[in-house]
Design an enzyme around this catalytic site. Structure first.
Site, PDB file in Angstrom:
ATOM      1  NE  ARG A  50      -2.663   1.043   3.507  1.00  0.00           N
ATOM      2  CZ  ARG A  50      -3.435   0.906   4.574  1.00  0.00           C
ATOM      3  NH1 ARG A  50      -4.712   0.583   4.432  1.00  0.00           N
ATOM      4  NH2 ARG A  50      -2.958   1.066   5.784  1.00  0.00           N
ATOM      5  CE  LYS A 149      -2.325   4.595   6.534  1.00  0.00           C
ATOM      6  NZ  LYS A 149      -3.249   5.387   7.310  1.00  0.00           N
TER       7      LYS A 149
HETATM    8  N1  PXG Z   1      -9.335   4.908   7.298  1.00  0.00           N
HETATM    9  C1  PXG Z   1      -8.405   5.879   7.389  1.00  0.00           C
HETATM   10  C2  PXG Z   1      -8.732   7.224   6.859  1.00  0.00           C
HETATM   11  C3  PXG Z   1      -7.173   5.613   7.984  1.00  0.00           C
HETATM   12  O1  PXG Z   1      -6.251   6.567   8.051  1.00  0.00           O
HETATM   13  C4  PXG Z   1      -7.902   3.338   8.391  1.00  0.00           C
HETATM   14  C5  PXG Z   1      -9.096   3.665   7.777  1.00  0.00           C
HETATM   15  C6  PXG Z   1      -7.681   1.934   8.835  1.00  0.00           C
HETATM   16  O2  PXG Z   1      -6.790   1.281   7.946  1.00  0.00           O
HETATM   17  P1  PXG Z   1      -5.875   0.071   8.418  1.00  0.00           P
HETATM   18  O3  PXG Z   1      -5.142  -0.308   7.201  1.00  0.00           O
HETATM   19  O4  PXG Z   1      -4.977   0.605   9.504  1.00  0.00           O
HETATM   20  O5  PXG Z   1      -6.772  -0.998   8.914  1.00  0.00           O
HETATM   21  C7  PXG Z   1      -6.912   4.321   8.519  1.00  0.00           C
HETATM   22  C8  PXG Z   1      -5.652   4.001   9.233  1.00  0.00           C
HETATM   23  C9  PXG Z   1      -3.468   5.460  13.975  1.00  0.00           C
HETATM   24  C10 PXG Z   1      -3.573   5.997  12.620  1.00  0.00           C
HETATM   25  O6  PXG Z   1      -2.422   5.712  14.613  1.00  0.00           O
HETATM   26  C11 PXG Z   1      -4.137   5.225  11.628  1.00  0.00           C
HETATM   27  C12 PXG Z   1      -4.225   5.744  10.359  1.00  0.00           C
HETATM   28  C13 PXG Z   1      -3.790   7.007  10.133  1.00  0.00           C
HETATM   29  C14 PXG Z   1      -3.248   7.756  11.135  1.00  0.00           C
HETATM   30  C15 PXG Z   1      -3.120   7.268  12.396  1.00  0.00           C
HETATM   31  O7  PXG Z   1      -4.417   4.810  14.398  1.00  0.00           O
HETATM   32  N2  PXG Z   1      -4.729   5.058   9.275  1.00  0.00           N
END
Ligand code: PXG
Length: 288
Positions: A50, A149
């Protein structure tokens, strides 16, 4: 803690980047958040893929191969002696001048931070979370695709601020057409009977790696798993609602905009998925 920065491990007090770095000046860069459990890195390949996809779309060349980056991630965990950790991989456009032009940035900045995992309060999981819908809409994919991201998280931060101002910890963001998208850093699911539903990526949600893991677990439990356009009405009248994300894992939601969800306590499907998720984090993953 030692931080990997542009090819070397440096003490965290020395891990600094330039004020001319376009990651800082413009949010021009990409990142990943990864977890390790019991000396195993969870879904490492998926996160690396990703990261490379996000970088490819913004035409940012990561100056390491996938294999080299995987090596760096493992080494970061080892040098810090971490068993259960949270990792942050960041690649920025690098140092440039005060203009937007990415061509002025000669060398991308790459860093990997590993830290002890900051667990959310246990009561969040046992009692469940209350959410509100906020006015800030999720980015339109046609303008800034949530699959990237990027270091530009202001859309999410604006929504988070709205939730905090109203006395809540998390927000539900809607699409420009009013459909449910996701929370500020987690995906959303609902359970209705034997159905496990989550919004489709085209409405403007990140294809979360925890989201995919939960969809796979749901299929294994013989639930009907589908991506479907969801409204607030669908959430209000679901049996169960929960969030998924790398840091949060699976968080039950018990109230949305003042409406009780199901019986107002974490549901049985959510609990089963939490147990199954815990199990895969123990047994799957890349050792280091
Ligand atoms: N949606 C968004 C907008 C995200 O940023 C997720 C869903 C979940 O994705 P994953 O792949 O982690 O299952 C994210 C995750 C944190 C943190 O510390 C997580 C994210 C971004 C910033 C901080 O929890 N992304």
């Amino acid at each position: 803690m030692k931080v990997y920065l542009n090819g070397a491990f440096v003490d965290e007090s020395k891990a600094v980047v330039s004020v001319f770095d376009h990651g800082l000046l413009y949010g021009d860069g990409v990142f990943e958040g990864i977890r390790s459990y019991h000396r195993r890195i969870f879904k490492l390949r998926e996160h690396i893929d990703r990261l490379f996809e996000s970088a490819h779309t913004i035409m940012l060349r990561i100056p390491l191969s996938r294999a080299e980056l995987i090596g760096v991630v493992k080494q970061t965990l080892r040098v810090n002696g971490l068993t259960n950790a949270y990792l942050r991989l960041v690649v920025t456009r690098g140092e440039g001048d005060l203009g937007l032009d990415p061509r002025k940035c000669a060398r991308p900045t790459v860093f990997v931070i590993a830290d002890k995992i900051q667990l959310y309060p246990q009561q969040l999981y046992s009692r469940g979370l209350e959410l509100i819908t906020v006015a800030t809409q999720r980015n339109v994919p046609e303008a800034l695709n949530p699959q990237i991201k990027s270091l530009n998280y202001l859309n999410n931060i604006l929504a988070k601020l709205e939730a905090i101002n109203a006395g809540y910890e998390e927000a539900i963001m809607l699409s420009s057409s009013g459909y449910v998208t996701e929370c500020t850093g987690e995906n959303l699911f609902l359970v209705k009977g034997r159905q496990l539903l989550t919004p489709p990526p085209f409405i403007g949600v990140l294809r979360g790696i925890t989201r995919q893991t939960v969809m796979d677990l749901g299929t294994r439990m013989r639930l009907t798993v589908r991506e479907e356009l969801l409204t607030r009405h669908d959430l209000f009248n679901a049996d169960e609602v929960f969030l998924t994300g790398t840091a949060a894992e699976i968080v039950p939601v018990v109230k949305i905009d003042g409406r009780l969800i199901g019986r107002g306590s974490p549901g049985i499907v959510t609990k089963r998925l939490q147990r199954a998720f815990r199990q895969v984090t123990r047994t799957a993953g890349v050792r280091y």
